[in-house]
Scaffold this motif. Structure first.
Motif, PDB file in Angstrom:
ATOM      1  N   GLY A  47      31.343  55.101  44.808  1.00 54.18           N
ATOM      2  CA  GLY A  47      31.172  54.191  43.676  1.00 54.18           C
ATOM      3  C   GLY A  47      32.491  53.738  43.087  1.00 54.18           C
ATOM      4  N   LEU A  48      33.514  54.604  43.129  1.00 53.37           N
ATOM      5  CA  LEU A  48      34.825  54.229  42.590  1.00 53.37           C
ATOM      6  C   LEU A  48      35.456  53.098  43.389  1.00 53.37           C
ATOM      7  N   PHE A  49      35.159  53.039  44.688  1.00 59.36           N
ATOM      8  CA  PHE A  49      35.674  51.927  45.497  1.00 59.36           C
ATOM      9  C   PHE A  49      35.072  50.607  45.024  1.00 59.36           C
ATOM     10  N   PHE A  50      33.773  50.604  44.776  1.00 67.36           N
ATOM     11  CA  PHE A  50      33.130  49.362  44.350  1.00 67.36           C
ATOM     12  C   PHE A  50      33.517  49.008  42.908  1.00 67.36           C
ATOM     13  N   LEU A  51      33.845  50.014  42.119  1.00 71.34           N
ATOM     14  CA  LEU A  51      34.409  49.739  40.800  1.00 71.34           C
ATOM     15  C   LEU A  51      35.764  49.058  40.951  1.00 71.34           C
ATOM     16  N   LEU A  52      36.567  49.526  41.907  1.00 71.12           N
ATOM     17  CA  LEU A  52      37.850  48.879  42.210  1.00 71.12           C
ATOM     18  C   LEU A  52      37.647  47.419  42.575  1.00 71.12           C
ATOM     19  N   VAL A  53      36.623  47.134  43.388  1.00 69.39           N
ATOM     20  CA  VAL A  53      36.349  45.754  43.791  1.00 69.39           C
ATOM     21  C   VAL A  53      36.043  44.892  42.567  1.00 69.39           C
ATOM     22  N   ALA A  54      35.197  45.378  41.678  1.00 71.99           N
ATOM     23  CA  ALA A  54      34.817  44.605  40.495  1.00 71.99           C
ATOM     24  C   ALA A  54      36.019  44.324  39.597  1.00 71.99           C
ATOM     25  N   VAL A  55      36.819  45.344  39.333  1.00 70.41           N
ATOM     26  CA  VAL A  55      37.981  45.175  38.457  1.00 70.41           C
ATOM     27  C   VAL A  55      39.003  44.252  39.107  1.00 70.41           C
ATOM     28  N   SER A  56      39.163  44.348  40.415  1.00 75.53           N
ATOM     29  CA  SER A  56      40.132  43.496  41.116  1.00 75.53           C
ATOM     30  C   SER A  56      39.733  42.031  41.048  1.00 75.53           C
ATOM     31  N   ILE A  57      38.451  41.754  41.282  1.00 76.14           N
ATOM     32  CA  ILE A  57      37.986  40.367  41.252  1.00 76.14           C
ATOM     33  C   ILE A  57      38.153  39.779  39.856  1.00 76.14           C
ATOM     34  N   GLY A  58      37.795  40.551  38.839  1.00 77.50           N
ATOM     35  CA  GLY A  58      37.978  40.060  37.476  1.00 77.50           C
ATOM     36  C   GLY A  58      39.437  39.776  37.165  1.00 77.50           C
ATOM     37  N   SER A  59      40.332  40.498  37.809  1.00 75.48           N
ATOM     38  CA  SER A  59      41.761  40.331  37.540  1.00 75.48           C
ATOM     39  C   SER A  59      42.341  39.126  38.268  1.00 75.48           C
ATOM     40  N   TYR A  60      42.183  39.094  39.610  1.00 69.86           N
ATOM     41  CA  TYR A  60      42.857  38.012  40.328  1.00 69.86           C
ATOM     42  C   TYR A  60      42.169  36.668  40.142  1.00 69.86           C
ATOM     43  N   ALA A  61      40.854  36.668  39.832  1.00 68.38           N
ATOM     44  CA  ALA A  61      40.192  35.401  39.557  1.00 68.38           C
ATOM     45  C   ALA A  61      40.645  34.809  38.225  1.00 68.38           C
ATOM     46  N   SER A  62      41.085  35.662  37.308  1.00 68.47           N
ATOM     47  CA  SER A  62      41.570  35.181  36.013  1.00 68.47           C
ATOM     48  C   SER A  62      42.959  34.561  36.111  1.00 68.47           C
ATOM     49  N   VAL A  63      43.655  34.831  37.208  1.00 62.06           N
ATOM     50  CA  VAL A  63      45.004  34.283  37.367  1.00 62.06           C
ATOM     51  C   VAL A  63      44.979  32.763  37.395  1.00 62.06           C
ATOM     52  N   ALA A  64      43.958  32.175  38.031  1.00 65.26           N
ATOM     53  CA  ALA A  64      43.887  30.714  38.106  1.00 65.26           C
ATOM     54  C   ALA A  64      43.771  30.095  36.723  1.00 65.26           C
ATOM     55  N   ALA A  65      42.937  30.715  35.870  1.00 66.93           N
ATOM     56  CA  ALA A  65      42.763  30.181  34.526  1.00 66.93           C
ATOM     57  C   ALA A  65      44.056  30.280  33.726  1.00 66.93           C
ATOM     58  N   LEU A  66      44.744  31.418  33.861  1.00 62.01           N
ATOM     59  CA  LEU A  66      45.967  31.615  33.096  1.00 62.01           C
ATOM     60  C   LEU A  66      47.140  30.837  33.681  1.00 62.01           C
ATOM     61  N   GLY A  67      47.215  30.779  35.011  1.00 60.97           N
ATOM     62  CA  GLY A  67      48.356  30.135  35.642  1.00 60.97           C
ATOM     63  C   GLY A  67      48.219  28.638  35.734  1.00 60.97           C
ATOM     64  N   ALA A  68      47.037  28.165  36.147  1.00 68.07           N
ATOM     65  CA  ALA A  68      46.859  26.724  36.349  1.00 68.07           C
ATOM     66  C   ALA A  68      46.405  26.028  35.068  1.00 68.07           C
ATOM     67  N   ALA A  69      45.248  26.445  34.552  1.00 68.82           N
ATOM     68  CA  ALA A  69      44.736  25.800  33.341  1.00 68.82           C
ATOM     69  C   ALA A  69      45.634  26.055  32.139  1.00 68.82           C
ATOM     70  N   GLY A  70      46.352  27.194  32.153  1.00 69.61           N
ATOM     71  CA  GLY A  70      47.231  27.508  31.028  1.00 69.61           C
ATOM     72  C   GLY A  70      48.678  27.137  31.252  1.00 69.61           C
ATOM     73  N   ALA A  71      48.936  26.260  32.231  1.00 71.78           N
ATOM     74  CA  ALA A  71      50.318  25.926  32.576  1.00 71.78           C
ATOM     75  C   ALA A  71      51.072  25.285  31.415  1.00 71.78           C
ATOM     76  N   ALA A  72      50.354  24.613  30.506  1.00 72.51           N
ATOM     77  CA  ALA A  72      51.021  23.961  29.379  1.00 72.51           C
ATOM     78  C   ALA A  72      51.474  24.960  28.323  1.00 72.51           C
ATOM     79  N   LEU A  73      50.979  26.182  28.380  1.00 76.01           N
ATOM     80  CA  LEU A  73      51.360  27.206  27.413  1.00 76.01           C
ATOM     81  C   LEU A  73      52.674  27.857  27.803  1.00 76.01           C
ATOM     82  N   ALA A  74      53.380  28.352  26.808  1.00 77.83           N
ATOM     83  CA  ALA A  74      54.617  29.077  27.086  1.00 77.83           C
ATOM     84  C   ALA A  74      54.300  30.347  27.876  1.00 77.83           C
ATOM     85  N   MET A  75      55.247  30.780  28.694  1.00 75.52           N
ATOM     86  CA  MET A  75      55.011  31.951  29.543  1.00 75.52           C
ATOM     87  C   MET A  75      54.690  33.181  28.707  1.00 75.52           C
TER      88      MET A  75
END
Length: 364
Positions: free
Chosen positions: A144-172
């Motif tokens: 179960g800990l492996f599948f927990l890793l999968v869930a947390v990983s997806i939530g993390s790297y999928a959020s990068v697009a929102a922060l990096g691309a959609a949030g590009a106008a914001l200061a770093m």
């Protein structure tokens, strides 16, 4: 190629096709043919007969097993609970016993059972298997800990697009603070899944949240920093780092002793392994190995901080260069209509690419 629209589509198809190749190579290379490689086991006993037996097992197994002898059954249990061995065999003419710790690795326990069950069968006696560290009933395989890793990983790297691309106008610095906030939320979701929802963690839920948040923060900061340089190729890079290489080397399904040398070596320092092994140590082994796992996650977080800092410096330098080359405010009216149209088209294209990148990432 004459059609810009067709060229645009074909360019965007490169990423999923490369993901197909990468996922196939990574998952099939790591999981399809698990074989023991220097799997650590122990034989209980100090008499010459026990040492001869241990050497016989070693000679028969070759490089598949690393066999040691220990003086007592209690010593063997200690080694299992500190995850230094995968199994321990207690020889007996009447009641031979195999000690395992399935919470450390269900697959590892199965592997040592396959080794020692025939040994007992040759003596004409049944083998008693004792689990000294069993997972909770809600997670009988301990995976179960492996599948927990999968869930947390997806939530993390999928959020990068929102922060990096959609949030590009914001200061770093704003994006970095948002990344830390998202990491805390992702960690909270992980803790809820591990605790109240699926009951993987019956105690130390705060510790699970802390490790999940630390793990997520490292991924988010690395992704936000890399996005400055890689743009739409950030998605592929994140998939390589935190799916292809990460899930396969985490030890969530197969311990490194059951994998080839490449993935076994990654297990020693990759962040997914740090999270899985840290959670195991916290939940099943009294915190054994937890410090090392936390330091692994901290090292990845510091790497993310460094990459983000470099990206922030690069963006400031680029903005300063653009300001020095931009027309003065007083001459802004002199900009021709075609030039204004070109600028507007460039801005619209950037917004479209950011939206496409976000959709592509979430779709993956």
């Amino acid at each position: 190629m004459r059609s810009p629209a067709l060229r645009h589509v074909l360019t965007h198809l490169i990423t999923p096709l490369l993901m197909c190749i990468g996922m196939g190579l990574a998952y099939m290379g790591a999981f399809v043919t698990p074989e023991p490689h220097h799997l650590p086991v122990a034989v209980v006993g100090t008499a010459p007969r026990a040492k001869v037996f241990a050497q016989t097992v070693k000679d028969a197994a070759g490089d598949k097993l690393d066999v040691r002898t220990v003086a007592t059954r209690a010593d063997a249990v200690h080694l299992l609970r500190s995850r230094e061995v995968t199994g321990a065999y207690v020889p007996s003419a009447r009641k031979p016993e195999l000690l395992v710790a399935t919470a450390a690795s269900d697959m590892g326990a199965t592997a040592v059972e396959k080794v020692f069950t025939p040994v007992a069968a040759r003596e004409g006696v049944p083998l008693k298997v004792t689990d000294v560290a069993a997972p909770v009933a809600d997670d009988p395989t301990g995976q179960g800990l492996f599948f927990l890793l999968v869930a947390v990983s997806i939530g993390s790297y999928a959020s990068v697009a929102a922060l990096g691309a959609a949030g590009a106008a914001l200061a770093m610095r704003v994006r970095a603070l948002l990344a830390l906030g998202v990491a805390a939320v992702v960690g909270g979701i992980g803790a809820l899944l591990a605790g109240p929802v699926f009951h993987l963690a019956h105690h130390d839920l705060a510790g699970v949240w802390g490790m999940a948040s630390l793990y997520s923060a490292g991924i988010l900061l690395l992704g936000v920093g890399l996005h400055t340089f890689l743009k739409r190729w950030t998605t592929l890079t994140m998939m390589v780092l935190f799916v292809m290489l990460n899930f396969t080397s985490s030890g969530g399904l197969f311990r490194p002793e059951l994998q080839n040398g490449f993935f076994g070596a990654l297990h020693a320092f990759w962040n997914g392994a740090g999270f899985v092994e840290g959670a195991r140590g916290l939940l099943y082994f009294g915190g054994d190995g937890l410090t090392r796992s936390v330091w692994t996650l901290v090292a990845w977080l510091l790497a993310g901080v460094l990459v983000t800092a470099v990206a922030a410096l690069y963006e400031r330098t680029r903005a300063a260069r653009q300001e020095t080359t931009a027309p003065e405010a007083g001459t802004a009216s002199a900009v021709s209509g075609p030039e204004r149209g070109a600028r507007r088209a460039t801005e619209e294209q950037a917004a479209q690419e950011a939206e496409e990148e976000a959709e592509e990432t979430v779709g993956v």
